[in-house]
Write a protein that holds these residues in place. Structure first.
Motif, PDB file in Angstrom:
ATOM      1  N   SER A  71       0.805  -1.212   0.000  1.00 44.63           N
ATOM      2  CA  SER A  71       0.000   0.000   0.000  1.00 44.63           C
ATOM      3  C   SER A  71       0.842   1.269   0.000  1.00 44.63           C
ATOM      4  CB  SER A  71      -0.929  -0.007   1.218  1.00 44.63           C
ATOM      5  OG  SER A  71      -0.183  -0.053   2.424  1.00 44.63           O
ATOM      6  N   ARG A  72       2.066   1.206   0.506  1.00 41.58           N
ATOM      7  CA  ARG A  72       2.890   2.412   0.541  1.00 41.58           C
ATOM      8  C   ARG A  72       3.442   2.796  -0.822  1.00 41.58           C
ATOM      9  NH1 ARG A  72       6.760   2.508   5.931  1.00 41.58           N
ATOM     10  NH2 ARG A  72       5.164   3.287   7.367  1.00 41.58           N
ATOM     11  N   GLY A  98       6.354  -2.516   4.448  1.00 39.91           N
ATOM     12  CA  GLY A  98       5.140  -2.243   3.684  1.00 39.91           C
ATOM     13  C   GLY A  98       5.344  -1.630   2.326  1.00 39.91           C
ATOM     14  N   TRP A  99       6.588  -1.557   1.855  1.00 39.52           N
ATOM     15  CA  TRP A  99       6.852  -1.061   0.506  1.00 39.52           C
ATOM     16  C   TRP A  99       6.930  -2.241  -0.458  1.00 39.52           C
ATOM     17  CZ3 TRP A  99       7.111   4.217   0.284  1.00 39.52           C
ATOM     18  CH2 TRP A  99       7.471   4.898   1.442  1.00 39.52           C
ATOM     19  N   THR A 100       6.972  -1.917  -1.739  1.00 38.29           N
ATOM     20  CA  THR A 100       7.291  -2.895  -2.761  1.00 38.29           C
ATOM     21  C   THR A 100       8.663  -2.548  -3.329  1.00 38.29           C
ATOM     22  OG1 THR A 100       4.986  -3.252  -3.368  1.00 38.29           O
ATOM     23  CG2 THR A 100       6.634  -3.871  -4.986  1.00 38.29           C
ATOM     24  N   ALA A 101       9.579  -3.508  -3.333  1.00 36.65           N
ATOM     25  CA  ALA A 101      10.920  -3.288  -3.880  1.00 36.65           C
ATOM     26  C   ALA A 101      10.947  -3.711  -5.337  1.00 36.65           C
ATOM     27  CB  ALA A 101      11.959  -4.080  -3.082  1.00 36.65           C
ATOM     28  N   GLY A 102      11.532  -2.866  -6.178  1.00 32.38           N
ATOM     29  CA  GLY A 102      11.655  -3.188  -7.589  1.00 32.38           C
ATOM     30  C   GLY A 102      13.076  -2.993  -8.078  1.00 32.38           C
ATOM     31  N   PHE A 114      10.702  -1.278 -13.924  1.00 27.52           N
ATOM     32  CA  PHE A 114      11.040  -2.015 -12.714  1.00 27.52           C
ATOM     33  C   PHE A 114      10.143  -3.241 -12.592  1.00 27.52           C
ATOM     34  CE2 PHE A 114      12.628   2.197 -11.905  1.00 27.52           C
ATOM     35  CZ  PHE A 114      13.820   1.984 -11.231  1.00 27.52           C
ATOM     36  N   ARG A 115      10.721  -4.314 -12.052  1.00 23.86           N
ATOM     37  CA  ARG A 115       9.940  -5.501 -11.722  1.00 23.86           C
ATOM     38  C   ARG A 115      10.018  -5.747 -10.219  1.00 23.86           C
ATOM     39  NH1 ARG A 115      12.219  -8.687 -16.716  1.00 23.86           N
ATOM     40  NH2 ARG A 115      10.667  -8.181 -18.305  1.00 23.86           N
ATOM     41  N   MET A 116       8.902  -6.181  -9.651  1.00 21.75           N
ATOM     42  CA  MET A 116       8.841  -6.464  -8.220  1.00 21.75           C
ATOM     43  C   MET A 116       9.695  -7.683  -7.893  1.00 21.75           C
ATOM     44  SD  MET A 116       4.734  -6.135  -7.654  1.00 21.75           S
ATOM     45  CE  MET A 116       3.763  -4.922  -8.558  1.00 21.75           C
ATOM     46  N   VAL A 117      10.321  -7.638  -6.717  1.00 23.84           N
ATOM     47  CA  VAL A 117      11.151  -8.773  -6.312  1.00 23.84           C
ATOM     48  C   VAL A 117      10.739  -9.249  -4.923  1.00 23.84           C
ATOM     49  CG1 VAL A 117      13.117  -8.051  -7.717  1.00 23.84           C
ATOM     50  CG2 VAL A 117      12.951  -7.290  -5.340  1.00 23.84           C
ATOM     51  N   THR A 118      10.934 -10.547  -4.723  1.00 20.01           N
ATOM     52  CA  THR A 118      10.738 -11.182  -3.427  1.00 20.01           C
ATOM     53  C   THR A 118      11.942 -12.084  -3.185  1.00 20.01           C
ATOM     54  OG1 THR A 118       9.623 -13.156  -4.266  1.00 20.01           O
ATOM     55  CG2 THR A 118       8.242 -11.205  -3.855  1.00 20.01           C
ATOM     56  N   PRO A 141       4.397  -0.950 -11.582  1.00 23.35           N
ATOM     57  CA  PRO A 141       3.904   0.154 -12.417  1.00 23.35           C
ATOM     58  C   PRO A 141       4.596   1.472 -12.079  1.00 23.35           C
ATOM     59  CG  PRO A 141       2.085  -1.146 -11.543  1.00 23.35           C
ATOM     60  CD  PRO A 141       3.312  -1.596 -10.823  1.00 23.35           C
ATOM     61  N   MET A 142       4.866   2.258 -13.108  1.00 23.88           N
ATOM     62  CA  MET A 142       5.544   3.532 -12.905  1.00 23.88           C
ATOM     63  C   MET A 142       4.757   4.440 -11.967  1.00 23.88           C
ATOM     64  SD  MET A 142       8.487   3.793 -14.309  1.00 23.88           S
ATOM     65  CE  MET A 142       9.518   2.942 -15.510  1.00 23.88           C
ATOM     66  N   HIS A 143       3.434   4.398 -12.055  1.00 24.18           N
ATOM     67  CA  HIS A 143       2.633   5.304 -11.231  1.00 24.18           C
ATOM     68  C   HIS A 143       2.692   4.946  -9.752  1.00 24.18           C
ATOM     69  CE1 HIS A 143      -0.649   2.494 -10.406  1.00 24.18           C
ATOM     70  NE2 HIS A 143      -0.573   2.128 -11.669  1.00 24.18           N
ATOM     71  N   SER A 144       3.220   3.750  -9.436  1.00 21.48           N
ATOM     72  CA  SER A 144       3.302   3.345  -8.034  1.00 21.48           C
ATOM     73  C   SER A 144       4.605   3.780  -7.366  1.00 21.48           C
ATOM     74  CB  SER A 144       3.171   1.820  -7.924  1.00 21.48           C
ATOM     75  OG  SER A 144       4.367   1.174  -8.321  1.00 21.48           O
ATOM     76  N   LEU A 145       5.587   4.234  -8.159  1.00 23.40           N
ATOM     77  CA  LEU A 145       6.885   4.601  -7.600  1.00 23.40           C
ATOM     78  C   LEU A 145       6.787   5.863  -6.743  1.00 23.40           C
ATOM     79  CD1 LEU A 145       9.256   4.001 -10.656  1.00 23.40           C
ATOM     80  CD2 LEU A 145       9.335   2.782  -8.465  1.00 23.40           C
TER      81      LEU A 145
END
Length: 220
Positions: A71-72, A98-102, A114-118, A141-145
Motif C-alpha cells: 500500500s505504501r 510495507g513497501w514494494t521493492a523493484g 522495474f519488476r517487483m522482487v521477493t 507500475p511507474m505510477h506506483s513509484l
C-alpha cells in the motif's frame, strides 16, 4: 571532500564527462572491498531513515498499486556493479515495512522499467551483464513509484550526478513526476566539488554517503 578533478576540467561537456568518469571510477575501485561493504551498510541504514522521514512528513503519496504491490508504493533499487554501493539489503527491509521493492530492467529504446522482487524471484543476465528480475516477476507500475535509489560514478552535494553515459536514469526521470524522490547513493570518495552537468542531466533530491545525508534539490 577533496577533488583534484575540479582543477582538471577541460572545455566541452562530453570531454569533461569522459575524464571525470575515468577519474572517479578509478577512485572508487581503489577503495578496499571491506571499506565498500561497511560503507554500503551505513548507506542502506541512512536511506531507510530518509524513507521513514518521507513517510513521517506526509509527502509519500500512496498511489493505487496494481498486482499485489504494497500500500505504501514502490521503491526502485538497483543491482550493484563495478564496486557501486550495494543497496540490495534494502529489499527485505522495504518489504517488511510495507513497501514494494523493484529492480530495473532495460526495455525498448534504452528505457528502464522495474519488476517487483521477493526472496523467491528468479534472476537472469541482462544487457551489460547486469542481473535483472526474470520476465516472470510482475512489473512494478511507474505510477506506483514513490522513490528511486540511484547509483552514479560521482555526485555533488547539491545533487549533480555523473552516470556512465547511457542516459537511462535521465530518461526514466523525464517520465516520472517531481514527487518521486530521487536518492543518489555513493561513497564519500565519489563526491566532487563540481561536475560537468548537461541540460538533460537530472539532479537528485538527496545524496546519501556513509558519512552523512546531503539535502539537494527541492522536492514537491
Amino acid at each position: 571532500m577533496t577533488d583534484e578533478w575540479t582543477e582538471r576540467m577541460a572545455d566541452g561537456v562530453a570531454e569533461q564527462k569522459q575524464r571525470a568518469r575515468a577519474h572517479f571510477l578509478q577512485r572508487r575501485q581503489r577503495l578496499p572491498e571491506a571499506v565498500r561493504q561497511d560503507a554500503s551498510r551505513r548507506i542502506v541504514a541512512s536511506v531507510s531513515d530518509v524513507l521513514a522521514q518521507m513517510v513521517a512528513s506526509g509527502q509519500s503519496a500512496s498511489p493505487s498499486v496494481e498486482r499485489g504491490a504494497a500500500s505504501r508504493g514502490g521503491i526502485g533499487l538497483y543491482w550493484p556493479v563495478r564496486g557501486e554501493v550495494d543497496v540490495r539489503g534494502l529489499a527485505p527491509v522495504l518489504r517488511h515495512s510495507g513497501w514494494t521493492a523493484g529492480f530495473p530492467v532495460i526495455v525498448g529504446e534504452g528505457q528502464l522499467m522495474f519488476r517487483m522482487v521477493t526472496d523467491n524471484t528468479a534472476w537472469e543476465m541482462g544487457p551489460y551483464r547486469i542481473p535483472e528480475p526474470s520476465p516472470a516477476a510482475p512489473e512494478l507500475p511507474m505510477h506506483s513509484l514513490v522513490a528511486v535509489i540511484v547509483p552514479g560514478v560521482a555526485f555533488t552535494v547539491d545533487g549533480g550526478r555523473l552516470g556512465y553515459g547511457g542516459g537511462y536514469y535521465d530518461r526514466l526521470f523525464a517520465r516520472l513526476p517531481q514527487s518521486v524522490l530521487r536518492v543518489g547513493v555513493a561513497y564519500e570518495a565519489q563526491l566532487a566539488e563540481s561536475l560537468p552537468i548537461g541540460v538533460h542531466d537530472v539532479r537528485m533530491h538527496v545524496v546519501v554517503t556513509e558519512r552523512r545525508v546531503y539535502p539537494c534539490a527541492p522536492w514537491a
